[in-house]
Structure formats: structure tokens, C-alpha cells
Scaffold this active site. Sequence first.
Site, short mmCIF file in Angstrom:
data_model
loop_
_atom_site.label_atom_id
_atom_site.label_comp_id
_atom_site.label_asym_id
_atom_site.label_seq_id
_atom_site.Cartn_x
_atom_site.Cartn_y
_atom_site.Cartn_z
N SER A 141 0.90 -1.19 0.09
CA SER A 141 0.10 0.06 -0.17
C SER A 141 0.99 1.11 -0.02
CB SER A 141 -0.94 -0.01 1.22
OG SER A 141 -1.42 1.08 1.38
N TYR A 149 -2.14 -0.90 10.44
CA TYR A 149 -2.51 -1.24 9.11
C TYR A 149 -1.08 -0.81 8.26
CZ TYR A 149 -3.98 -1.17 4.35
OH TYR A 149 -4.17 -1.47 2.98
P1 NDP Z 1 -11.74 -5.76 -0.26
O1 NDP Z 1 -12.29 -5.58 1.24
O2 NDP Z 1 -12.77 -5.21 -1.65
O3 NDP Z 1 -11.31 -7.20 -0.54
C1 NDP Z 1 -10.49 -7.72 0.78
C2 NDP Z 1 -10.33 -9.19 0.37
O4 NDP Z 1 -9.66 -9.90 1.42
C3 NDP Z 1 -11.70 -9.88 0.36
O5 NDP Z 1 -11.88 -10.84 -0.81
C4 NDP Z 1 -11.81 -10.58 1.47
O6 NDP Z 1 -12.43 -11.89 1.58
C5 NDP Z 1 -10.41 -10.95 1.59
N1 NDP Z 1 -10.03 -11.46 3.16
C6 NDP Z 1 -9.89 -10.55 4.30
N2 NDP Z 1 -9.50 -11.08 5.29
C7 NDP Z 1 -9.31 -12.37 4.95
C8 NDP Z 1 -8.86 -13.65 5.48
N3 NDP Z 1 -8.53 -13.53 6.72
N4 NDP Z 1 -8.63 -14.68 4.86
C9 NDP Z 1 -8.93 -14.59 3.76
N5 NDP Z 1 -9.42 -13.31 2.91
C10 NDP Z 1 -9.51 -12.72 3.54
O7 NDP Z 1 -10.37 -4.75 -0.17
P2 NDP Z 1 -9.52 -4.68 -1.71
O8 NDP Z 1 -9.64 -5.39 -2.56
O9 NDP Z 1 -9.52 -3.04 -1.63
O10 NDP Z 1 -8.15 -4.75 -0.90
C11 NDP Z 1 -7.38 -5.98 -1.38
C12 NDP Z 1 -5.85 -5.82 -0.59
O11 NDP Z 1 -5.38 -4.49 -1.29
C13 NDP Z 1 -5.72 -5.74 0.79
O12 NDP Z 1 -4.57 -6.42 1.20
C14 NDP Z 1 -5.74 -4.10 1.08
O13 NDP Z 1 -5.07 -3.96 2.04
C15 NDP Z 1 -4.86 -3.61 -0.03
N6 NDP Z 1 -4.92 -2.20 -0.59
C16 NDP Z 1 -6.25 -1.79 -0.88
C17 NDP Z 1 -6.37 -0.24 -0.84
C18 NDP Z 1 -7.55 0.30 -1.07
O14 NDP Z 1 -7.65 1.51 -0.83
N7 NDP Z 1 -8.89 -0.40 -1.15
C19 NDP Z 1 -5.02 0.64 -1.31
C20 NDP Z 1 -4.00 -0.17 -1.18
C21 NDP Z 1 -3.95 -1.56 -0.71
P3 NDP Z 1 -13.34 -12.60 2.53
O15 NDP Z 1 -13.87 -11.75 3.48
O16 NDP Z 1 -14.40 -13.36 1.77
O17 NDP Z 1 -12.52 -13.60 3.19
C1 8X3 Z 2 -5.09 1.40 1.64
C2 8X3 Z 2 -4.58 2.62 1.04
O1 8X3 Z 2 -4.62 5.34 1.84
O2 8X3 Z 2 -6.00 3.93 3.04
O3 8X3 Z 2 -3.90 0.75 1.72
O4 8X3 Z 2 -3.88 3.55 3.35
S1 8X3 Z 2 -4.91 4.08 2.48
#
Ligand code: NDP
Ligand code: 8X3
Length: 255
Positions: free
Chosen positions: A142, A155
Site C-alpha cells: 500500500s 495497518y
Molecule cells: P476488499 O475489502 O474489497 O477485499 C479484501 C479481500 O480480502 C476480500 O476478498 C476478503 O474476502 C479477503 N480477506 C480479508 N480477510 C481475509 C482472511 N482472513 N482470509 C482470507 N481472505 C480474507 O479490499 P481491497 O480489494 O481494496 O483490498 C485488497 C488488498 O489490497 C488488501 O490487502 C488491502 O490492504 C490492499 N489495498 C487496498 C487499498 C484500497 O484503498 N482499497 C489500497 C492499497 C492496498 P473474505 O472476506 O471473503 O475472506
Molecule cells: C489502503 C490505502 O491510503 O487507505 O492501503 O492507506 S490507504
Amino acid sequence: MPDFSLPTVLITGATSGFGLATARKFADNGYPLILTGRRVERLTALADELAQLTPVFTYQLDVRDAEQLLRFMDAIPDEFKRIEVLVNNAGLALGASPADEADLNDWHTMIDTNVTGLVNVTHTLLPVLKAQPKASIINLASIASNWSYPGAHVYGASKAFVQQFSRNLRSDFAGTGVRVTSLEPGLSESEFSLVRFNGDQDKYNAIYEDSNPLQPEDIADIIFWIAEQPSHININSLEVMPTSQAWDNFKVVKG
Ligand code: NDP
Ligand code: 8X3
């Protein structure tokens, strides 16, 4: 007749956001998929949606559970075992209040998922990936890996771990077929912010209002591009933000 001419792509957290969009992107391009997540009904719906495009194997997997991970490995059908791309995507943020107001359980959940979960999956898959002529590990870090901001405490620290772990894997596998990338997105619209704010739709709306954030499909395109690079190229790290975001909103404390 299922087509296994391309190698398998394994995506954790494929039930929403980046993982879901990435599954669709690779399916559109004919890659066999292993899709995991905890919400099994979403996995089933996704498998139904993508089945006409490519072979799909789904498995309900909580990345925090190392024993479940071993059962998962045993359950993978032989024809899906040529895994060349691992997208370590499962992750979450919980809360954005100052550290002294944060819930310790939330801190543990973020560490267990973003750090321990990612390590569990990577360690389990490494022998499979190393056995392929070429392989890619794409880790979802991130902008919070690189920059501090109020309320990011654990985080951001968990994502800094993902970034440095990626670099160290790179060092171990330099010159082998295993490539490693730390992908570092900024503001992106997904359920991420609903999870972070415990389902609060108003907070979700406020985060994305007028910001034209990145969309999961943008990240999916980038992940696909990284995986498709010729095998002599390793994208080490890639920070990406919406054009509306920059580094200039750091908090100034006067006192
Ligand atoms: P979402 O919440 O849309 O998706 C997160 C996914 O992670 C879901 O499919 C969820 O599935 C899965 N997940 C969460 N906990 C678990 C677990 N314990 N075991 C297995 N699966 C799990 O978020 P994003 O798609 O936005 O995020 C995806 C990744 O990108 C994350 O690592 C996030 O930190 C990172 N990220 C996101 C950003 C943003 O602004 N959105 C920016 C930068 C990085 P389920 O609940 O079905 O298990
Ligand atoms: C998620 C993006 O800007 O909320 O990783 O940290 S931010």
C-alpha cells in the site's frame, strides 16, 4: 474441454475488490484460476460467472489458518497445480482512529491477516512456485507501506512488512525464475473502506467523494501487466495513486 494450456493463477481474497477484479481479468485471458476467500457463497457465484471463460477451482480459506492452508493444498486438483502466479491480496484495515483509541483486537486481526496470513500463504506456495520455470509473487502492499498518516498505525506497519518481505524474497530468488513485486496502491474504491469503518456507509462515501479514486479494475490491469512482463524483467515495487491524491496532505501539529 477445459483448457489448461496456460499456467494457474492463485488469488487470495477473490471475493471482492482487487481480488475479484483480478480474477475476472485473468479469466478473460484464459488463465486457470484458484480463487480463495472466506465468503463461500461469493466464491461459488464467481466460479459460476467465470466457468464459461476458464477452469476455476475455489476453496474457502482464511489465510490466518495455517492448518486450513495445508488442507487447501491437498485439495487442489492435479490439473490446477501448475501455479505460476500468486497474488497475495487478502488483507484489511480496521479503524482509523488515533492509536490510543484503537481496539487491540483490531490490531491483532490486521497483523494476523496482513502479515501472518500473507507469510503463511507464501511459505506454503514457495516450493510449488520454485518448481516452475518462471513464477510471480505479487504482494498487495500500500502507499501506507511508504508514508505515515494519522490513524494508519498498525495497518501501515503491516503493509511496510509486506513491502520489506517482498524485497527480501527478491534477494533470495534473484537469478531464479521466481519474481516478486510489492504493489502499493493509494486511494481505491472497494469494500476495503466499509470493512475499515465497520460498515458505516457515510464514512465510506466521505472517503471517496469527489476524489475519482482508483477502481479495482485499474489494479487488476496493473497486476496482469506485472505478471505478463517478459521473464527477465522484475517489477520490484510499484506505487500507484489516483491523480487526485499526492503526498501533500500530511498532518501539521502545532502546539
Ligand atoms: P476488499 O475489502 O474489497 O477485499 C479484501 C479481500 O480480502 C476480500 O476478498 C476478503 O474476502 C479477503 N480477506 C480479508 N480477510 C481475509 C482472511 N482472513 N482470509 C482470507 N481472505 C480474507 O479490499 P481491497 O480489494 O481494496 O483490498 C485488497 C488488498 O489490497 C488488501 O490487502 C488491502 O490492504 C490492499 N489495498 C487496498 C487499498 C484500497 O484503498 N482499497 C489500497 C492499497 C492496498 P473474505 O472476506 O471473503 O475472506
Ligand atoms: C489502503 C490505502 O491510503 O487507505 O492501503 O492507506 S490507504
